[in-house]
Design a protein around this motif. Structure first.
Motif, PDB file in Angstrom:
ATOM      1  N   SER A 121       0.847  -1.202   0.000  1.00  0.00           N
ATOM      2  CA  SER A 121       0.000   0.000   0.000  1.00  0.00           C
ATOM      3  C   SER A 121       0.879   1.247   0.000  1.00  0.00           C
ATOM      4  O   SER A 121       1.169   1.818   1.045  1.00  0.00           O
ATOM      5  CB  SER A 121      -0.872   0.035   1.265  1.00  0.00           C
ATOM      6  N   PRO A 122       1.313   1.690  -1.198  1.00  0.00           N
ATOM      7  CA  PRO A 122       2.252   2.819  -1.253  1.00  0.00           C
ATOM      8  C   PRO A 122       1.690   4.113  -0.670  1.00  0.00           C
ATOM      9  O   PRO A 122       2.443   5.018  -0.323  1.00  0.00           O
ATOM     10  CB  PRO A 122       2.513   2.998  -2.757  1.00  0.00           C
ATOM     11  N   GLU A 123       0.359   4.198  -0.537  1.00  0.00           N
ATOM     12  CA  GLU A 123      -0.245   5.442  -0.020  1.00  0.00           C
ATOM     13  C   GLU A 123      -0.106   5.572   1.501  1.00  0.00           C
ATOM     14  O   GLU A 123      -0.440   6.603   2.079  1.00  0.00           O
ATOM     15  CB  GLU A 123      -1.718   5.549  -0.434  1.00  0.00           C
ATOM     16  N   VAL A 124       0.387   4.538   2.158  1.00  0.00           N
ATOM     17  CA  VAL A 124       0.552   4.589   3.608  1.00  0.00           C
ATOM     18  C   VAL A 124       1.488   5.745   3.991  1.00  0.00           C
ATOM     19  O   VAL A 124       2.397   6.097   3.233  1.00  0.00           O
ATOM     20  CB  VAL A 124       1.106   3.237   4.124  1.00  0.00           C
ATOM     21  N   ILE A 125       1.232   6.363   5.141  1.00  0.00           N
ATOM     22  CA  ILE A 125       2.059   7.485   5.597  1.00  0.00           C
ATOM     23  C   ILE A 125       2.931   6.966   6.742  1.00  0.00           C
ATOM     24  O   ILE A 125       2.415   6.506   7.765  1.00  0.00           O
ATOM     25  CB  ILE A 125       1.165   8.649   6.087  1.00  0.00           C
ATOM     26  N   SER A 126       4.250   7.030   6.533  1.00  0.00           N
ATOM     27  CA  SER A 126       5.140   6.416   7.524  1.00  0.00           C
ATOM     28  C   SER A 126       5.899   7.476   8.313  1.00  0.00           C
ATOM     29  O   SER A 126       6.400   8.457   7.750  1.00  0.00           O
ATOM     30  CB  SER A 126       6.091   5.439   6.829  1.00  0.00           C
ATOM     31  N   ILE A 127       5.958   7.273   9.610  1.00  0.00           N
ATOM     32  CA  ILE A 127       6.553   8.258  10.525  1.00  0.00           C
ATOM     33  C   ILE A 127       7.560   7.539  11.416  1.00  0.00           C
ATOM     34  O   ILE A 127       7.236   6.493  11.993  1.00  0.00           O
ATOM     35  CB  ILE A 127       5.459   8.895  11.415  1.00  0.00           C
ATOM     36  N   PHE A 128       8.747   8.101  11.513  1.00  0.00           N
ATOM     37  CA  PHE A 128       9.774   7.488  12.368  1.00  0.00           C
ATOM     38  C   PHE A 128      10.042   8.405  13.553  1.00  0.00           C
ATOM     39  O   PHE A 128      10.227   9.612  13.387  1.00  0.00           O
ATOM     40  CB  PHE A 128      11.066   7.242  11.582  1.00  0.00           C
ATOM     41  N   ILE A 129      10.041   7.841  14.752  1.00  0.00           N
ATOM     42  CA  ILE A 129      10.306   8.622  15.964  1.00  0.00           C
ATOM     43  C   ILE A 129      11.733   8.355  16.439  1.00  0.00           C
ATOM     44  O   ILE A 129      12.101   7.199  16.660  1.00  0.00           O
ATOM     45  CB  ILE A 129       9.347   8.222  17.126  1.00  0.00           C
ATOM     46  N   LEU A 130      12.512   9.425  16.595  1.00  0.00           N
ATOM     47  CA  LEU A 130      13.877   9.289  17.115  1.00  0.00           C
ATOM     48  C   LEU A 130      13.947   9.862  18.532  1.00  0.00           C
ATOM     49  O   LEU A 130      13.262  10.837  18.838  1.00  0.00           O
ATOM     50  CB  LEU A 130      14.859  10.067  16.224  1.00  0.00           C
ATOM     51  N   PRO A 131      14.802   9.295  19.372  1.00  0.00           N
ATOM     52  CA  PRO A 131      15.032   9.904  20.685  1.00  0.00           C
ATOM     53  C   PRO A 131      16.027  11.050  20.506  1.00  0.00           C
ATOM     54  O   PRO A 131      16.768  11.065  19.521  1.00  0.00           O
ATOM     55  CB  PRO A 131      15.665   8.756  21.471  1.00  0.00           C
ATOM     56  N   PRO A 132      16.102  11.996  21.468  1.00  0.00           N
ATOM     57  CA  PRO A 132      17.082  13.079  21.329  1.00  0.00           C
ATOM     58  C   PRO A 132      18.523  12.605  21.481  1.00  0.00           C
ATOM     59  O   PRO A 132      19.448  13.273  21.023  1.00  0.00           O
ATOM     60  CB  PRO A 132      16.704  14.081  22.415  1.00  0.00           C
ATOM     61  N   SER A 133      18.745  11.461  22.136  1.00  0.00           N
ATOM     62  CA  SER A 133      20.105  10.904  22.245  1.00  0.00           C
ATOM     63  C   SER A 133      20.001   9.432  22.653  1.00  0.00           C
ATOM     64  O   SER A 133      18.941   8.993  23.124  1.00  0.00           O
ATOM     65  CB  SER A 133      20.944  11.656  23.303  1.00  0.00           C
ATOM     66  N   ILE A 134      21.100   8.721  22.488  1.00  0.00           N
ATOM     67  CA  ILE A 134      21.146   7.307  22.882  1.00  0.00           C
ATOM     68  C   ILE A 134      21.001   7.180  24.395  1.00  0.00           C
ATOM     69  O   ILE A 134      20.306   6.301  24.905  1.00  0.00           O
ATOM     70  CB  ILE A 134      22.481   6.661  22.420  1.00  0.00           C
ATOM     71  N   ALA A 135      21.678   8.095  25.120  1.00  0.00           N
ATOM     72  CA  ALA A 135      21.627   8.036  26.589  1.00  0.00           C
ATOM     73  C   ALA A 135      20.183   8.209  27.073  1.00  0.00           C
ATOM     74  O   ALA A 135      19.727   7.505  27.973  1.00  0.00           O
ATOM     75  CB  ALA A 135      22.531   9.117  27.182  1.00  0.00           C
ATOM     76  N   ILE A 136      19.450   9.134  26.438  1.00  0.00           N
ATOM     77  CA  ILE A 136      18.056   9.365  26.855  1.00  0.00           C
ATOM     78  C   ILE A 136      17.187   8.160  26.497  1.00  0.00           C
ATOM     79  O   ILE A 136      16.283   7.789  27.239  1.00  0.00           O
ATOM     80  CB  ILE A 136      17.524  10.691  26.248  1.00  0.00           C
ATOM     81  N   LEU A 137      17.491   7.536  25.366  1.00  0.00           N
ATOM     82  CA  LEU A 137      16.735   6.329  24.985  1.00  0.00           C
ATOM     83  C   LEU A 137      16.862   5.270  26.093  1.00  0.00           C
ATOM     84  O   LEU A 137      15.861   4.682  26.522  1.00  0.00           O
ATOM     85  CB  LEU A 137      17.266   5.782  23.657  1.00  0.00           C
ATOM     86  N   GLU A 138      18.087   5.063  26.552  1.00  0.00           N
ATOM     87  CA  GLU A 138      18.310   4.057  27.597  1.00  0.00           C
ATOM     88  C   GLU A 138      17.602   4.467  28.897  1.00  0.00           C
ATOM     89  O   GLU A 138      16.959   3.638  29.547  1.00  0.00           O
ATOM     90  CB  GLU A 138      19.811   3.858  27.831  1.00  0.00           C
ATOM     91  N   GLU A 139      17.702   5.750  29.227  1.00  0.00           N
ATOM     92  CA  GLU A 139      17.009   6.257  30.434  1.00  0.00           C
ATOM     93  C   GLU A 139      15.516   5.961  30.355  1.00  0.00           C
ATOM     94  O   GLU A 139      14.890   5.593  31.337  1.00  0.00           O
ATOM     95  CB  GLU A 139      17.152   7.781  30.520  1.00  0.00           C
ATOM     96  N   ARG A 140      14.937   6.170  29.177  1.00  0.00           N
ATOM     97  CA  ARG A 140      13.490   5.966  29.038  1.00  0.00           C
ATOM     98  C   ARG A 140      13.111   4.490  29.162  1.00  0.00           C
ATOM     99  O   ARG A 140      12.093   4.160  29.774  1.00  0.00           O
ATOM    100  CB  ARG A 140      12.999   6.528  27.698  1.00  0.00           C
ATOM    101  N   LEU A 141      13.957   3.628  28.582  1.00  0.00           N
ATOM    102  CA  LEU A 141      13.668   2.190  28.691  1.00  0.00           C
ATOM    103  C   LEU A 141      13.739   1.743  30.147  1.00  0.00           C
ATOM    104  O   LEU A 141      12.901   0.979  30.614  1.00  0.00           O
ATOM    105  CB  LEU A 141      14.667   1.386  27.853  1.00  0.00           C
ATOM    106  N   ILE A 142      14.747   2.260  30.862  1.00  0.00           N
ATOM    107  CA  ILE A 142      14.892   1.914  32.279  1.00  0.00           C
ATOM    108  C   ILE A 142      13.730   2.529  33.059  1.00  0.00           C
ATOM    109  O   ILE A 142      13.078   1.869  33.861  1.00  0.00           O
ATOM    110  CB  ILE A 142      16.267   2.385  32.832  1.00  0.00           C
ATOM    111  N   GLY A 143      13.439   3.789  32.753  1.00  0.00           N
ATOM    112  CA  GLY A 143      12.385   4.522  33.475  1.00  0.00           C
ATOM    113  C   GLY A 143      11.010   3.914  33.282  1.00  0.00           C
ATOM    114  O   GLY A 143      10.156   4.005  34.158  1.00  0.00           O
ATOM    115  N   ARG A 144      10.786   3.303  32.122  1.00  0.00           N
ATOM    116  CA  ARG A 144       9.488   2.685  31.857  1.00  0.00           C
ATOM    117  C   ARG A 144       9.231   1.554  32.851  1.00  0.00           C
ATOM    118  O   ARG A 144       8.093   1.276  33.210  1.00  0.00           O
ATOM    119  CB  ARG A 144       9.452   2.168  30.413  1.00  0.00           C
ATOM    120  N   GLY A 145      10.341   0.920  33.284  1.00  0.00           N
ATOM    121  CA  GLY A 145      10.252  -0.091  34.339  1.00  0.00           C
ATOM    122  C   GLY A 145       9.467  -1.333  33.966  1.00  0.00           C
ATOM    123  O   GLY A 145       8.926  -1.999  34.837  1.00  0.00           O
ATOM    124  N   LYS A 146       9.420  -1.662  32.681  1.00  0.00           N
ATOM    125  CA  LYS A 146       8.609  -2.816  32.256  1.00  0.00           C
ATOM    126  C   LYS A 146       9.459  -3.990  31.779  1.00  0.00           C
ATOM    127  O   LYS A 146       8.977  -5.096  31.648  1.00  0.00           O
ATOM    128  CB  LYS A 146       7.656  -2.397  31.120  1.00  0.00           C
TER     129      LYS A 146
END
Ligand code: GDP
Ligand code: ADP
Ligand code: 5GP
Length: 211
Positions: A121-146
């Motif tokens: 389906s080429p009409e699909v609209i694709s969006i990619f979310i980036l974290p502001p940094s690798i360190a923050i990505l890890e903080e968020r994964l830890i912070g999610r606590g799941k």
């Protein structure tokens, strides 16, 4: 083929970048963002264990590997992929009726699934979310606590790989300030629903009278 009134959106990101939080916040705040209709999230099938608080049929349809393989055989999936050692898939039933009814549907899927859907389906609209940094990505994964420390390690090691596909997407959002990113996401959705092809379908009677 007649295009459905609803738009199909794919949101992908490395685990922990905030895609689930952003999609859920958008679904809850459609009127505040002046969206024409409330979008819905397609509920995927997965073979991974449910996390604490996850409800079968709401967050995922949790199924066994056997059932998942049966569904592949029956051609029940629009797309499916193996992510972090578990199977994930979007069933056909989860989206086509909604799109026809004019509902915008969100898919929270990985880059492999995004690529499969873009091909079908080429009409699909694709969006990619980036974290502001690798360190923050890890903080968020830890912070999610799941997730356990092991699972977090696995997800962090895959983050670079997932992010290397960002340029294949139509939009890239950097999820630094949550409210700002949410607004950016809502703007994309509103913009797409105001496009002439959608408005012609939505307001067919009015356009007939006026034009
Ligand atoms: P999250 O990273 O915390 O959102 O963890 P999840 O367990 O919810 O998702 C794991 C991975 O599977 C992510 O990369 C998702 O984008 C991906 N995923 C979820 N649902 C689907 C789907 O239906 N299809 C595909 N292809 N990927 C999916
Ligand atoms: P994903 O679905 O991409 O794996 P989540 O939506 O679960 O990510 O977000 C991971 C964690 O980061 C959650 O605890 C969430 O509350 C938090 N988070 C998401 N976006 C932001 C942000 N912009 N600022 C701070 N924390 C955030
Ligand atoms: P989690 O296990 O944290 O819920 O999800 C891990 C990853 O799998 C996420 O990146 C998520 O987007 C992806 N994922 C979830 N459902 C699907 C799906 O149906 N298909 C594909 N391809 N990926 C999925």
């Amino acid at each position: 083929m007649v295009q459905p009134l609803g738009n199909l959106f794919i949101v992908a990101a490395p685990s922990g970048a905030g895609k689930s939080s952003l999609i859920n916040a958008l679904l809850e705040s459609a009127p505040q963002h002046n969206l024409l209709n409330p979008p819905e999230l397609s509920v995927s099938h997965t073979t991974r264990q449910a996390r604490e608080g996850e409800i079968d049929g709401v967050h995922y349809n949790f199924v066994s590997v056997d059932v998942f393989k049966q569904m592949i055989q029956q051609d029940a999936f629009y797309e499916h992929a193996e992510v972090f050692g578990n199977f994930y898939g979007t069933s056909k039933a989860a989206i086509s009726d909604k799109l026809d009814q004019g509902v915008d549907v969100f898919l929270d899927i990985d880059w492999q699934g995004a690529r499969q859907i873009k091909t079908i389906s080429p009409e699909v609209i694709s969006i990619f979310i980036l974290p502001p940094s690798i360190a923050i990505l890890e903080e968020r994964l830890i912070g999610r606590g799941k997730d356990s420390a092991d699972v977090i390690k696995k997800r962090m090691s895959q983050a670079k790989d997932e992010m290397s596909h960002a340029a294949e997407f139509d939009y890239i959002l950097i999820n630094d300030n949550f409210e700002e990113t949410l607004k950016q996401l809502a703007n994309i959705v509103l913009d797409k629903s105001l496009r002439a092809d959608k408005q012609r379908t939505r307001n067919a009677t009015l356009l007939e009278t006026l034009l």
